[in-house]
Design a protein around this motif. Structure first.
Motif, PDB file in Angstrom:
ATOM      1  N   ALA B  99       0.811  -1.207   0.000  1.00  0.00           N
ATOM      2  CA  ALA B  99       0.000   0.000   0.000  1.00  0.00           C
ATOM      3  C   ALA B  99       0.846   1.259   0.000  1.00  0.00           C
ATOM      4  O   ALA B  99       1.925   1.304   0.590  1.00  0.00           O
ATOM      5  N   SER B 100       0.334   2.297  -0.624  1.00  0.00           N
ATOM      6  CA  SER B 100       1.036   3.582  -0.653  1.00  0.00           C
ATOM      7  C   SER B 100       1.161   4.191   0.731  1.00  0.00           C
ATOM      8  O   SER B 100       2.024   5.023   0.966  1.00  0.00           O
ATOM      9  N   THR B 101       0.313   3.764   1.652  1.00  0.00           N
ATOM     10  CA  THR B 101       0.358   4.300   3.006  1.00  0.00           C
ATOM     11  C   THR B 101       1.395   3.613   3.878  1.00  0.00           C
ATOM     12  O   THR B 101       1.663   4.047   4.992  1.00  0.00           O
ATOM     13  N   ASP B 102       1.947   2.542   3.371  1.00  0.00           N
ATOM     14  CA  ASP B 102       2.876   1.745   4.164  1.00  0.00           C
ATOM     15  C   ASP B 102       4.218   2.444   4.336  1.00  0.00           C
ATOM     16  O   ASP B 102       4.748   3.020   3.385  1.00  0.00           O
TER      17      ASP B 102
END
Lengths: 113, 115
Positions: B99-102
């Motif tokens: 995920a890009s939020t990781d």
């Protein structure tokens, strides 16, 4: 494409004073924003990130950052600087869709005793 | 829990030789990213890999550079026929998810010097 600007190459602050390291960004959608710190000859250490929710994000070592959507900024702050905070600080942004993490050029923070 | 490990920490090569940089991600992480840092500059993305797959190599130079992340063992960044302009710090990062939020966690880097 996303981009990050750190307008100051160097920030000097006296120990005990508040510090701010500036960062502005540009993305097509909602941004995911990160701050990292790099000590000499070391890798990057994660400090904090903004994904969603509260605009004020608290991180490691007493650092915090404020997300400001209207100004497209994500400035790093600390109420009272320590000499040991002296390092290179990087702001980074990521767009949705698992795009690459894009870093600013870094800001060198020097805290003077 | 050991962090991201990279070796060697320092590598010296003469022009025309090959450089092999290794990266072992954090335990439980199956996503690996390579970045290059030139002096006084930020990190530039090179390549993103999962086990046995290259997901995004948009930052890789078209020639002489390659990367792999085999089913067993570390990820390898290979630079063939090195030139002086390849001198830089190469950092590997890993994350548990895609995920890009990781958060990506970085290794200590390999400092390549080309003589």
């Amino acid at each position: 494409a996303q981009s990050v600007a750190q307008p100051e190459d160097q920030v000097n602050v006296a120990e005990g004073n508040p510090l701010t390291v500036k960062c502005t960004y540009s993305v097509s959608g909602n941004p995911y924003l990160f701050w990292y710190v790099q000590y000499p000859n070391r890798g990057l250490q994660f400090l904090l990130k903004y994904i969603t929710g509260d605009n004020l994000v608290k991180g490691s070592y007493g650092f915090e950052a404020e997300f400001n959507k209207s100004q497209t900024s994500f400035h790093l702050k600390k109420p009272s600087a320590l000499v040991s905070d002296s390092a290179l600080y990087f702001c980074a942004v990521r767009d949705i869709g698992n795009t690459p993490l894009v870093f600013g050029k870094g800001t060198r923070l020097s805290v003077i005793a | 829990n050991a962090g991201v490990m990279q070796n060697p920490r320092h590598l010296v090569r003469r022009r025309g030789q090959e450089a092999r940089l290794r990266c072992s991600p954090m335990k439980g992480h199956s996503h690996v990213y390579w970045y290059r840092q030139l002096p006084e500059e930020g990190l530039k993305f090179m390549v993103y890999l999962q086990k046995e797959n290259i997901i995004d190599e948009s930052g890789m130079p078209k020639e002489r550079f390659s990367a792999e992340f085999p089913k067993e063992g570390p990820s390898i960044l290979r630079i063939q026929q090195v030139v002086r302009g390849d001198s830089a710090a190469y950092f590997c990062a890993s994350s548990p998810l895609a995920a890009s939020t990781d958060t990506q966690y970085f290794g200590p880097g390999t400092r390549l010097t080309v003589l």
